[in-house]
Design an enzyme around this catalytic site. Sequence first.
Site, PDB file in Angstrom:
ATOM      1  NE  ARG A 148      -0.893 -12.785 -13.412  1.00 52.56           N
ATOM      2  CZ  ARG A 148      -1.381 -11.664 -12.892  1.00 52.56           C
ATOM      3  NH1 ARG A 148      -2.112 -11.701 -11.781  1.00 52.56           N
ATOM      4  NH2 ARG A 148      -1.098 -10.493 -13.451  1.00 52.56           N
ATOM      5  CE1 TYR A 160      -4.883  -9.548 -13.752  1.00 51.76           C
ATOM      6  CE2 TYR A 160      -4.747  -7.511 -12.506  1.00 51.76           C
ATOM      7  CZ  TYR A 160      -4.433  -8.831 -12.655  1.00 51.76           C
ATOM      8  OH  TYR A 160      -3.649  -9.450 -11.725  1.00 51.76           O
ATOM      9  CG  ASP A 210      -5.685 -12.908 -11.593  1.00 53.94           C
ATOM     10  OD1 ASP A 210      -5.005 -12.259 -10.773  1.00 53.94           O
ATOM     11  OD2 ASP A 210      -6.899 -13.132 -11.453  1.00 53.94           O
ATOM     12  CG  HIS A 212      -7.995  -9.185 -11.579  1.00 55.58           C
ATOM     13  ND1 HIS A 212      -8.529  -7.981 -11.211  1.00 55.58           N
ATOM     14  CD2 HIS A 212      -6.902  -9.341 -10.816  1.00 55.58           C
ATOM     15  CE1 HIS A 212      -7.769  -7.416 -10.286  1.00 55.58           C
ATOM     16  NE2 HIS A 212      -6.776  -8.229 -10.021  1.00 55.58           N
ATOM     17  CD  GLU A 236      -5.081 -15.086  -9.077  1.00 52.10           C
ATOM     18  OE1 GLU A 236      -4.070 -15.555  -9.639  1.00 52.10           O
ATOM     19  OE2 GLU A 236      -5.065 -14.013  -8.473  1.00 52.10           O
ATOM     20  CD  GLU A 262      -5.743 -11.281  -5.837  1.00 54.26           C
ATOM     21  OE1 GLU A 262      -5.046 -12.160  -6.366  1.00 54.26           O
ATOM     22  OE2 GLU A 262      -5.724 -10.101  -6.193  1.00 54.26           O
ATOM     23  NE  ARG A 283      -4.392 -15.604  -6.057  1.00 49.87           N
ATOM     24  CZ  ARG A 283      -3.141 -15.201  -6.032  1.00 49.87           C
ATOM     25  NH1 ARG A 283      -2.183 -16.083  -5.773  1.00 49.87           N
ATOM     26  NH2 ARG A 283      -2.807 -13.952  -6.205  1.00 49.87           N
ATOM     27  CD  GLU A 339       0.676 -13.009  -7.201  1.00 45.16           C
ATOM     28  OE1 GLU A 339      -0.227 -13.152  -6.366  1.00 45.16           O
ATOM     29  OE2 GLU A 339       0.553 -12.252  -8.193  1.00 45.16           O
ATOM     30  CD1 TRP A 402      -9.368  -2.749 -13.173  1.00 46.21           C
ATOM     31  CD2 TRP A 402      -8.510  -3.505 -11.237  1.00 46.21           C
ATOM     32  NE1 TRP A 402      -8.023  -2.825 -13.336  1.00 46.21           N
ATOM     33  CE2 TRP A 402      -7.460  -3.293 -12.182  1.00 46.21           C
ATOM     34  CE3 TRP A 402      -8.200  -3.990  -9.958  1.00 46.21           C
ATOM     35  CZ2 TRP A 402      -6.106  -3.548 -11.856  1.00 46.21           C
ATOM     36  CZ3 TRP A 402      -6.869  -4.261  -9.651  1.00 46.21           C
ATOM     37  CH2 TRP A 402      -5.857  -4.014 -10.590  1.00 46.21           C
TER      38      TRP A 402
HETATM   39  C1  CS2 Z   1      -3.451  -9.736  -8.749  1.00 45.62           C
HETATM   40  C2  CS2 Z   1      -2.949  -8.554  -8.010  1.00 45.62           C
HETATM   41  O1  CS2 Z   1      -1.380 -10.713  -8.212  1.00 45.62           O
HETATM   42  C3  CS2 Z   1      -2.574 -10.936  -8.456  1.00 45.62           C
HETATM   43  O2  CS2 Z   1      -3.094 -12.050  -8.502  1.00 45.62           O
HETATM   44  O3  CS2 Z   1      -4.784 -10.056  -8.520  1.00 45.62           O
HETATM   45  O4  CS2 Z   1      -2.040  -7.905  -8.845  1.00 45.62           O
HETATM   46  C4  CS2 Z   1      -3.994  -7.556  -7.562  1.00 45.62           C
HETATM   47  O5  CS2 Z   1      -4.611  -6.980  -8.710  1.00 45.62           O
HETATM   48  C5  CS2 Z   1      -3.323  -6.500  -6.715  1.00 45.62           C
HETATM   49  O6  CS2 Z   1      -2.633  -7.128  -5.673  1.00 45.62           O
HETATM   50  C6  CS2 Z   1      -4.342  -5.529  -6.153  1.00 45.62           C
HETATM   51  O7  CS2 Z   1      -3.695  -4.633  -5.286  1.00 45.62           O
HETATM   52 MG    MG Z   2      -5.144 -12.110  -8.584  1.00 47.75          MG
END
Ligand code: CS2
Ligand code: MG
Length: 402
Positions: A148, A160, A210, A212, A236, A262, A283, A339, A402
């Site tokens: 990634r 980020y 990502d 995000h 992602e 996630e 995810r 991941e 975020w």
């Molecule tokens: C991120 C994470 O790994 C990822 O895909 O989205 O780092 C996420 O920001 C953190 O798990 C939040 O606690």
């Molecule tokens: Mg993520």
Amino acid sequence: MTTIERAEVLLTSPGRNFVTLRITTSDGVTGLGDATLNGRELAVASYLRDHVVPLLVGRDPARIEDLWQYLFRGAYWRRGPVTMTAIAAVDVALWDVKGKVAGLPVYQLLGGRSREQVLVYTHASGESVPEMLEDADRARELGYAAIRVQAAVPGIAGTYGVKKNGRYEPADHALPQEQPWSTEAYLAFAPDYLRAAREHLGAEVHLLHDVHHRLTPLEAARFGRSVEDVGLYWMEDPTPADSQDAFRLIRQHTTTPIAVGEVLTSIWDVKDLITEQLVDYVRCSVVHAGGITHLRRIYDLAALYNVRSGSHGASDLSPVTQAAATHLATAIPNFGIQEHMGYPDLTAEVFHGGARYDGGALHVDDVPGLGVEYDDAAAARFEYSPKYLPVARRLDGSVHDW
Ligand code: CS2
Ligand code: MG
């Protein structure tokens, strides 16, 4: 009859905060469940200590499904990350116990091996594109076939996903750090660095990115189309998934594969994404989506619609989750990728065993249960203290995802 004799909620911070549930049966068999919800750990610790543990003692640990239903339907107030993380911790601990009682690794209880190893991806990032590419080269040297890539956006401090001093830990402040965000600057920059990563790493490396949750559906559609030549394995969280409908627009305009889930914690939160094939990978994680029992249901639904697993596995999901995720990924038919960020060195002083990284994949050994042991003496050396994820603000000062 064997009963649940004790359930302990254990907080520790070996390099980062973790919450672990340990269930002990009247036969002295123990099981571990991860209860870590990054930035909201104490909410889950209290939900477990004050509202779940008193209901567990005296019950039959073998009745995993019944206990899942009891904790989900019996709570009246259901779903959401705190509830589903607490239920997950109980669920995973009981699968660990069941494996130990049966003398079998958990993947055997889930139908046995479907694959020899579990393909993983890791993170490469940098304050500049050259730094990101160097980090990606390090990942290749460690054997990762999937990477990634994230680079700092010029002029946007604290972008980020960018490591600091070689490690990525977003929850590193006692109060939420406010980070600036500019969609315009990101959209003007990201496609170019993704193209640079593809050129540098070649065609054989799986490249992931990502977003995000940062774009509107239309911005995400345009972004996905603008990077189709890069051939991403996935983009992602291109847009916030509060409304699953948002992904219809993205899907109409781009063939860049999409991974979401996630922050989604139940099958109902991903049902439309799966049944309308709005995503290519789901995810959801063992720790935040109700444990092995519920995540297995999510991935079985996904299998009906050619959607594969792509479970979250950042370092704020503990080694207990990584082990459980690897057992599940070893067994399910529609595994995609897992991941794997690795952990701070101190983490291994508390969590022994579990999934093993080797050659671009995770492996679980044939030990009963999940294969993870928790070292109380070591854990006592690392005191928990609240840490928060950042909050993003646009350049005009308004709050952004975020
Ligand atoms: C991120 C994470 O790994 C990822 O895909 O989205 O780092 C996420 O920001 C953190 O798990 C939040 O606690
Ligand atoms: Mg993520």
